[in-house]
Enzyme design. Structure first.
Site, short mmCIF file in Angstrom:
data_model
loop_
_atom_site.label_atom_id
_atom_site.label_comp_id
_atom_site.label_asym_id
_atom_site.label_seq_id
_atom_site.Cartn_x
_atom_site.Cartn_y
_atom_site.Cartn_z
N ASP A 16 37.88 -10.92 31.56
CA ASP A 16 40.06 -10.54 31.94
C ASP A 16 40.19 -10.83 30.66
O ASP A 16 41.83 -11.39 30.23
CB ASP A 16 39.98 -11.73 33.07
CG ASP A 16 39.85 -11.28 34.27
OD1 ASP A 16 39.64 -10.98 35.04
OD2 ASP A 16 39.16 -12.96 34.38
N GLU A 17 39.91 -10.41 29.52
CA GLU A 17 40.43 -10.59 27.97
C GLU A 17 41.95 -10.28 28.24
O GLU A 17 42.51 -9.53 26.84
CB GLU A 17 39.96 -10.83 27.30
CG GLU A 17 38.65 -11.80 27.72
CD GLU A 17 37.38 -11.16 27.99
OE1 GLU A 17 37.18 -10.02 28.91
OE2 GLU A 17 35.90 -11.31 27.73
N LYS A 19 40.12 -5.66 27.49
CA LYS A 19 39.56 -4.86 27.35
C LYS A 19 39.89 -3.85 27.46
O LYS A 19 39.98 -2.55 26.05
CB LYS A 19 38.15 -5.13 27.95
CG LYS A 19 37.82 -6.12 27.14
CD LYS A 19 36.22 -6.27 27.96
CE LYS A 19 36.38 -6.39 29.69
NZ LYS A 19 36.31 -7.53 29.93
N LYS A 21 43.32 -2.26 27.29
CA LYS A 21 44.24 -2.45 26.24
C LYS A 21 43.80 -1.77 25.01
O LYS A 21 44.02 -0.89 24.22
CB LYS A 21 44.61 -3.32 26.20
CG LYS A 21 45.64 -3.15 24.86
CD LYS A 21 47.04 -4.64 24.97
CE LYS A 21 47.52 -4.57 23.60
NZ LYS A 21 48.19 -6.07 22.87
N ALA A 42 35.31 -5.03 37.91
CA ALA A 42 36.63 -4.88 36.95
C ALA A 42 37.69 -4.06 36.65
O ALA A 42 37.95 -3.47 37.90
CB ALA A 42 35.54 -4.12 35.84
N GLY A 43 38.39 -4.54 36.37
CA GLY A 43 40.14 -4.10 36.60
C GLY A 43 40.53 -4.46 34.82
O GLY A 43 41.32 -4.87 34.28
N HIS A 44 41.27 -3.10 34.26
CA HIS A 44 41.28 -3.04 32.98
C HIS A 44 43.01 -2.84 33.05
O HIS A 44 43.09 -1.53 33.13
CB HIS A 44 40.39 -1.80 32.20
CG HIS A 44 39.56 -2.88 32.24
ND1 HIS A 44 37.79 -1.39 31.58
CD2 HIS A 44 38.92 -4.12 32.15
CE1 HIS A 44 36.84 -2.62 30.95
NE2 HIS A 44 36.89 -3.86 31.85
N ARG A 146 14.21 -0.88 43.60
CA ARG A 146 13.74 0.80 42.97
C ARG A 146 13.66 0.82 44.98
O ARG A 146 13.42 1.90 44.79
CB ARG A 146 12.47 0.57 43.27
CG ARG A 146 12.14 0.12 42.10
CD ARG A 146 10.84 -0.16 41.46
NE ARG A 146 10.31 -1.66 41.84
CZ ARG A 146 9.19 -2.03 41.34
NH1 ARG A 146 7.78 -1.66 41.11
NH2 ARG A 146 8.84 -3.32 42.44
N GLN A 225 33.89 -6.72 32.80
CA GLN A 225 33.45 -8.47 32.70
C GLN A 225 33.31 -9.53 31.36
O GLN A 225 33.05 -8.76 30.16
CB GLN A 225 32.41 -9.19 33.90
CG GLN A 225 32.73 -8.61 35.08
CD GLN A 225 32.76 -6.95 34.98
OE1 GLN A 225 30.96 -6.07 34.94
NE2 GLN A 225 33.28 -7.01 35.92
N VAL A 301 41.99 -6.69 39.93
CA VAL A 301 41.49 -5.77 41.13
C VAL A 301 41.57 -6.79 42.27
O VAL A 301 42.04 -6.43 43.42
CB VAL A 301 39.65 -5.22 41.21
CG1 VAL A 301 39.57 -5.32 42.50
CG2 VAL A 301 39.64 -4.97 40.11
#
Length: 422
Positions: A16-17, A19, A21, A42-44, A146, A225, A301
């Protein structure tokens, strides 16, 4: 920048930093942007020209129409969520089908994977991990067992393979006595998403990437993440299900270690965490609430409140070590503009023991803080390092000295132009 090399941009604490942007900002320097791990958990978030986009599976280089974007084999993809995300971008005027390539080796998230995610969490009771419920863990579990369904299977006898895996999941759910679900409508949209994916380049992206490197092209590997959510090196079991650290670049894209050049580690000027798990620097007071409010610390998200605290150097130094970080990227320094004093965690203490290195289990450890003066100056309008207030310069220098790693980039706001190269 060396030609024919891979640079990586990683979240190096709990994610959540910001990334997305930074990847968006970096993209014009590269020929290819490639996601190597994770899925729609993920939520960019990317903001420019008054517009806001939240990317979940599609790489953050997609806004530059000269760049090829790749979803690598280390990722997991939900066709229905991918389709919805792509439709939003297409509606905004971005052409995707020629510029977005998807690895045949990436695994598919089924509707029943999401039901299994809920069932497994429910079975844990008070020991819930705090997953996003997107089916990520069960999909990676099937990959390891598998029995998973891969993107390449879309092209060959797909229905038979899908029905077999769905039946397997339904049996597991019956065994768990978790039968109160209905995926009928969800499955219809999911299958539409499968058909939609067929119009993209579903290909051997590891071959494509290595050919690009042979031609002297440069690749930016985009992480998802954070390092402390890595399945091997994170705060297990409160982690994601993939390798989010720099080693995941090689396994998640099919590139060799000797192709890696610079590793950018992105972190916030303070700490946040979403979901369960130990978080020694968490603040339960008005300071934590203030950081959350000013920093808009709510999941892109899930919308969940992020737990907030002061910067944790123990965690940061550990992440720098295991990733081989060459350059730090500091985000959201502007969130701390109004504090008279800034605290930094330099060690943990527990039962009379004090340590500056990350313990095997961080549960129950308490932070040891040092205090630094706040800058009491708005940073958001600044566009040059020369304009930084002295106390902010001191904060940056303190972190660099403590970690032994340069902070090469400082972000002081959500827009593209609030990114300062040092």
């Amino acid at each position: 920048m060396a030609k024919g090399k891979v640079d990586a941009l990683l979240g190096i604490v709990f994610g959540d930093e910001g990334k997305g942007k930074v990847v968006d900002y970096f993209t014009p320097r590269y020929d290819v942007v490639a996601r190597f791990a994770g899925g729609p958990n993920a939520g960019h978030t990317i903001i420019f020209d008054g517009k806001k986009f939240v990317l979940r599976s599609i790489p953050s280089g997609i806004f530059d129409e000269k760049i090829i974007n790749i979803i690598g084999n280390g990722c997991v993809i939900a066709p229905d969520l991918f389709m919805a995300e792509a439709h939003e971008l297409e509606a905004a005027g971005y052409e995707l089908t020629e510029r977005l390539h998807i690895s045949k080796r990436a695994h598919l998230i089924l509707p029943t994977h999401r039901v299994l995610d809920r069932a497994y969490e429910a079975a844990k009771g008070k020991n819930k991990v705090g997953t996003t419920g997107k089916g990520i863990g069960p999909t990676y579990s099937d990959k390891a067992a598998r029995v998973g369904l891969r993107v390449g299977d879309i092209l060959n006898d797909f229905d038979t393979k899908y029905q077999a895996l769905k039946a397997r999941h339904e049996q597991i759910l019956r065994d768990l006595h978790y039968t109160d679900y209905d995926i009928t409508e969800e499955e219809k949209v999911w299958l539409e998403g499968v058909d939609y994916m067929r119009k993209f380049h579903l290909t051997d992206t590891e071959v494509e990437l290595n050919q690009a490197l042979l031609e002297g092209k440069n690749v930016l590997a985009e992480g998802a993440q954070g390092s402390l959510l890595d399945i091997d090196h994170g705060t297990y079991p409160y982690v994601s299900s993939s390798n989010t650290t720099s080693g995941g670049v090689c396994t998640g894209l099919g590139v060799a270690p000797n192709k890696i050049d610079r590793i950018f580690g992105i972190f916030k000027a303070y700490s946040t965490r979403v979901g369960g798990g130990p978080f020694p620097v968490e603040l339960f007071d008005s300071v934590g609430d203030t950081i959350r409010h000013i920093g808009n610390e709510y999941g892109a998200v899930t919308g969940r409140n992020r737990r907030c605290g002061w910067l944790d150097l123990v965690a940061l130094k550990y992440a720098i070590m295991i990733n081989g970080v060459t350059d730090l990227v500091m985000m959201k320094g502007d969130v701390l503009d109004d504090f008279n004093t800034i605290k930094v965690c330099t060690a943990y203490t527990k039962d009379g023991e004090t340590r500056t290195s990350m313990p095997y289990d961080t549960e129950g450890w308490q932070p040891v803080y040092e205090e630094l003066p706040g800058w009491k100056t708005p940073l958001t309008a600044l566009r040059s390092e020369a304009d930084f207030p002295e106390a902010f310069k001191q904060y940056i220098a303190y972190i660099e000295q403590a970690t032994g790693t340069p902070i090469s980039i400082v972000s002081v706001g959500p827009d593209r132009d609030a990114t300062i190269i040092r």
